[in-house]
Design an enzyme around this catalytic site. Structure first.
Site, PDB file in Angstrom:
ATOM      1  N   SER A 142       0.850  -1.174   0.000  1.00 51.60           N
ATOM      2  CA  SER A 142       0.000   0.000   0.000  1.00 51.60           C
ATOM      3  C   SER A 142       0.896   1.237   0.000  1.00 51.60           C
ATOM      4  O   SER A 142       2.046   1.176  -0.436  1.00 51.60           O
ATOM      5  CB  SER A 142      -0.938  -0.029   1.216  1.00 51.60           C
ATOM      6  N   TYR A 156      -4.115   7.766  -8.016  1.00 49.35           N
ATOM      7  CA  TYR A 156      -3.247   6.763  -7.392  1.00 49.35           C
ATOM      8  C   TYR A 156      -3.630   6.602  -5.922  1.00 49.35           C
ATOM      9  O   TYR A 156      -3.776   5.478  -5.418  1.00 49.35           O
ATOM     10  CB  TYR A 156      -1.781   7.172  -7.521  1.00 49.35           C
ATOM     11  N   LYS A 160      -5.208   3.155  -3.747  1.00 47.70           N
ATOM     12  CA  LYS A 160      -4.656   2.592  -2.514  1.00 47.70           C
ATOM     13  C   LYS A 160      -5.673   2.659  -1.372  1.00 47.70           C
ATOM     14  O   LYS A 160      -5.736   1.752  -0.538  1.00 47.70           O
ATOM     15  CB  LYS A 160      -3.360   3.314  -2.143  1.00 47.70           C
TER      16      LYS A 160
END
Length: 288
Positions: A142, A156, A160
């Site tokens: 992560s 992005y 995550k």
């Protein structure tokens, strides 16, 4: 995991960066590793240096479910079990949320969320149904951006966040008798190809509304483009050393921020969230 001194690792995204660094560290420690990547030729220099009984290189594109099942099956056929999965494959995109094309955003989710989640589900199945005895460790790559989203890499960050959400739910669903432990490694900045536009970083043109130099996203662009961000990042080989240790330590928590920048970012977000929660209490005391 005490059933064998020598572990079998399964690593995705092993072509470069943290994936490759972890593979090399595993090999140096004498464990066995299944290194998976989209282009196996990227590890052609490693293969002659190691016995086929220690290193297996396999093609795996995480957006292809058939590649995932085939790679796990080949790993089991070769080594008989898989002890640790480092779910590392990923990509990034630099650009404002308004300026990121839907096609790029969807590609990010295909790789970082759906691809990683499909690897996760197969890893859990193998740990439970194939390993004898049952059990295994899943290390989920992560990011600190999953706790404190970063301006300029919003999509992005979102992938995550999503990966952490599904992973936390899955971890709560597992039966203790299966012997499966999952750890989110919330990575800080490390010098890897994720910062390279040519390989794993898509750079979107600046959105016309975000040209002011004092905007946070503009600052992040400048840091990335000038190389200052990479220069400030940590050593990927040292990160690999610690990831290896985490993979063998059953006492670690569900989340492991890795890097002082990650510790700071996660800590700051927790403090901000606690302040918001405490301030919101007054709106909830008389709702029953």
């Amino acid at each position: 995991m005490t059933y064998s001194a020598q572990k079998v690792w399964f690593v995705t995204g092993a072509s470069s960066g943290l994936g490759r660094a972890v593979v090399e560290h595993i090999l140096a420690k004498g464990d066995k590793v299944v290194a998976t990547l989209r282009k196996p030729s990227a590890l052609s220099d490693l293969v002659p240096k190691h016995s086929a009984d220690q290193l297996l290189v396999l093609k795996l594109d995480v957006v292809l479910p058939s590649d995932i099942t085939a790679a796990f099956a080949a790993a089991l056929a070769k080594f008989g079990r898989i002890d640790v999965v480092y779910n590392n494959a990923g990509m990034s995109s630099l650009g404002e949320v308004e300026g990121t094309q839907d096609s790029i955003a969807r590609r990010l989710f295909e790789v970082n969320f759906f691809g990683a989640t499909n690897v996760t589900r197969e890893a859990v199945r193998v740990f439970r149904d194939e390993n004898k005895p049952r059990g295994g460790r899943l290390l989920q790559a992560s990011s600190m951006a999953a706790m404190q989203a970063i301006a300029g890499v919003g999509y992005y960050s979102a992938t995550k966040f999503a990966l952490e959400g599904v992973t936390q739910a899955l971890a709560a669903e597992l039966h203790p008798s299966w012997g499966i432990k999952i750890t989110l490694i919330e990575l800080g900045g490390f010098r890897t190809s994720i910062l390279s536009e040519q390989e794993n970083l898509h750079v979107a043109p600046v959105h016309p509304a975000y040209t002011a130099v004092d905007l946070a996203s503009a600052g992040f662009r400048e840091l990335t483009g000038s190389g200052k961000l990479a220069a400030s990042c940590g050593d990927a080989n040292k990160a690999a050393r610690e990831i290896y240790k985490v993979g063998l330590d059953d006492s670690v928590g569900f989340r492991v921020p890795l890097g002082l920048d990650a510790i700071a970012a996660v800590g700051a977000q927790l403090d901000e969230t606690r302040r918001d929660v405490d301030a919101a209490r007054k709106w909830s005391v008389d709702l029953k």
